[in-house]
Every structure is written in C-alpha cells, then in structure tokens.
Scaffold this motif. Sequence first.
Motif, PDB file in Angstrom:
ATOM      1  N   ALA A   1       0.697  -1.145  -0.291  1.00 35.06           N
ATOM      2  CA  ALA A   1      -0.020   0.046   0.052  1.00 35.06           C
ATOM      3  C   ALA A   1       0.830   1.296  -0.002  1.00 35.06           C
ATOM      4  CB  ALA A   1      -0.931  -0.097   1.246  1.00 35.06           C
TER       5      ALA A   1
ATOM      6  N   ARG B   1      -2.793   2.774  -6.130  1.00 33.25           N
ATOM      7  CA  ARG B   1      -3.895   2.329  -5.231  1.00 33.25           C
ATOM      8  C   ARG B   1      -4.618   1.057  -5.992  1.00 33.25           C
ATOM      9  NH1 ARG B   1      -7.549   6.860  -3.128  1.00 33.25           N
ATOM     10  NH2 ARG B   1      -5.617   7.447  -1.751  1.00 33.25           N
TER      11      ARG B   1
ATOM     12  N   TRP C   1      -3.771  -1.022   5.152  1.00 35.12           N
ATOM     13  CA  TRP C   1      -4.078  -0.543   3.883  1.00 35.12           C
ATOM     14  C   TRP C   1      -4.094   0.981   4.121  1.00 35.12           C
ATOM     15  CZ3 TRP C   1      -7.394   2.866   1.281  1.00 35.12           C
ATOM     16  CH2 TRP C   1      -7.035   2.687  -0.123  1.00 35.12           C
TER      17      TRP C   1
ATOM     18  N   ASP D   1      -1.091   3.451   2.456  1.00 36.70           N
ATOM     19  CA  ASP D   1      -1.760   4.408   1.242  1.00 36.70           C
ATOM     20  C   ASP D   1      -1.343   5.746   1.945  1.00 36.70           C
ATOM     21  OD1 ASP D   1      -3.092   4.562  -1.316  1.00 36.70           O
ATOM     22  OD2 ASP D   1      -4.395   5.948  -0.153  1.00 36.70           O
TER      23      ASP D   1
END
Length: 412
Positions: free
Chosen positions: A105, A110, A151, A155
């Motif tokens: 991530a 994405r 995640w 991210d």
Amino acid sequence: MATHPATVRLRAGLPVVGEIVWAVGSLWISSTLLHNWPDPNGYWRDTDGLAYVLLAAIYLPLVLRRRFPVAILCGTGFCVAAYLTLGYYHVVAVCGLATALYTVASLRPRRVSLRCAAAALVVFLWGTRLAEPGIGALSVAFVTVMTVVCWVVGDGARRLRELTRRLRLEQEEKARRAVTEERIRIARELHDVIAHHVSVISVQTGLAAYVFTADPPTARRALDTVGDSAREALSEMRRMLEVLREEGPAPARAAASGPERPGAGVPGLGHLDELVKRVGEAGVPVDVRVTGTAYELPPGIDLCAYRVVQEALTNVIKHAPEARTTVRVDYGADEVRVRVKDDGSGRTPARTTSGAGPAAGQGLIGMRERATIYHGTVTAEPAPGGGFEVSLRVPVPRAGGDDADAVRTRRR
C-alpha cells in the motif's frame, strides 16, 4: 563528515540493516510465542518443525519487501494460508502478512494495493476458523479492521511521500527559475550600464582624436567626459556587485537605500538631468519635457523608466548621432508614461527596423522585460513623421495623494 565516503556508505546501508533486524526479530518473537504459548484445550495443531519452517518462509523474505513488494506479499500470503490451513497457532503468522500488505500500500498505486488488500483479507478470514469458540464474529471484525488499517496507513504513507516528492520538485523548479531570472536581471543590468557608458566613451574618444591637434580645449572636454563616463560605469558596476554580495531581497535594499547622488545609489528619473547632459556632451541634443504633477515613484518603477530612457538614448547615439531627440515624461494619476523620439537625422538603415522580431537587440529585449515585471508595456518602432520612437507605459500604485511639484519643461 556528512560527505565522507564511509559516512555515505553507512547511511546507504542502514535501511538494509533495519530490514534484516526487522525480519529476524519478527521471526524470533513469533517462534518464541509459538513455542511457549499454552494450549490446554487443544485448539491448535501441535507445533513441529514444519511450523517453524513456515514461519521462516513468512518473515525472512520481508527483508526484500521494499524491492519486490507485490511478490513478497504473494509469497507471504501463500505461506500464511498454508500455515493456517494446517491449523497451527494463528496469531504468530498474521503479523508477517500485515507487514507485507502495508508495504504494498505504501509503494504501489492504489489499484494494485486494493487488490492485494482484498487477497490478504481472504487469507485472514480463512484463519478465523481457528478462533477460540465463542469469538468467531469478533475475530472476523478484528481481521477486517486490521486489514483496513494496514491499507489506509500504507496508502497514506505513499501519498505523503508523493506529496513530498512533488514539493521537492516544485522547490527545485522554483530555484532553477529564480536562478534564470537572476541571470536575466544581471545581464539586463550589465547591458544597460555598459552599453550606455561605452557608447558615450566611444563617441567622445573619436571626437577627441579628431580634434586633438586642431582644437585642444574640445579634445580635453571630450576626454573629461570619457573619464566621467568611465567612473560612473565603474560606480554602477560596484553598486551592482554589492547588491549581489548582500543577502536579502534586492528591491528591499534598493528601497532602503533612498535617493542618492548618481552612481552611488539606485538611478531613477531624478537623475535624468545628468543622463541628458552626458548624452548632450556626446553630440546628441536632447529636449526634456516633464508634464503632469510629478510624484515619487516606487524604486523599481523609477529604475525601469530611467533604464528605458537610457537605452533609448544609447541607441540614438549609436544609430542616429546627428538626430535631435525629445524625452517626454508624463505623470498620470495612476501611471507614468515615457517617450523618447528622435527626428531620424543621420540614422543608419538598420535602425529603422522595429524592435519586435529577430532584429530586436538585447537592449529592446531588456526594456520589455523590465516593463513586464511592473505590468507595463514598451513599444519601439519607426515614428510616423520619421525617426524612431520608444514609448513606455507603467501603472503606478498610489497609496495617497500626489506630491505637488511644479510642472517643468526643460530644454537641453
């Protein structure tokens, strides 16, 4: 020390050492928990050598997780799934897959990380079948939240890194643009200072050589003008070098310096008399007309107007030394206009070209650059009645009322 080769190598090797310590430490902690975790009710399969082999296969490849994040996640996910399928104590295996998911991530787009998160969640949900009786639903909620958190954090780290990279690139671009603008500014100042004074020196030197024997007083006056022009050029060069050596914004320093004698401070329209006198001594008669109610201009605009007049008169000296020239300065309510027009007497053919094209010299380019900085405009073109005309229009921000000075009309 920061640039020493040994320091550079050590700094480059620290991330690798950190990954090794992380992977080996995670394997050691997981193996210790697996060996010492009590299981009086027999929920999980008895620990054997295969369990430790699978744990090693889960954690040791994490050393390469930043170089091959997706591949490491796939391999780790397969080993975790096998570990959970065999029924070993599940808690010690999930941290490896969670780490691999965070890495994907944080390093991959994405669309890739979302697919990897979905695959990891399936493996985690498969492991919830080993949960102790009565907490199955809680185990499902826990692994779902854990997957989402891994995640989201990864991210966020990726987006923060991309933002940092964009900001760094923007800063580098701004630095390059600032260097380019500074080079252009220096080139413009050098041209304006050198071209005018050298043109005057060239004309006066030629005059002095021509009348050196026949008219010694005129030759002496011409040589005096040469000396004055050379001293003023050196003075302006010295001022510009001082500005370059000092720290802080140049406009602020210019504003702080205030009006001083020519050559010592920042030149402006207040030094127009000295400029016209010097050009007149070079053999070019100049009429100066100032209309409107004169007021103090901002230093940058004042310098811009002065340099445009200086460059226009320099071009007259070079291309139309016999022309009569008019300099008109018009102080409007919210703008200042400057016009330099010659009658074309003695003009060379090359000078009749407009300043808007390949024929435009560095001086005309510099005029337009100066005017653009202050949202002004410059035109340089043949005049309708003959000769050549340079016009400058610059808006002037006015905070208060006009500083009332008499309207002056001077003839030189």
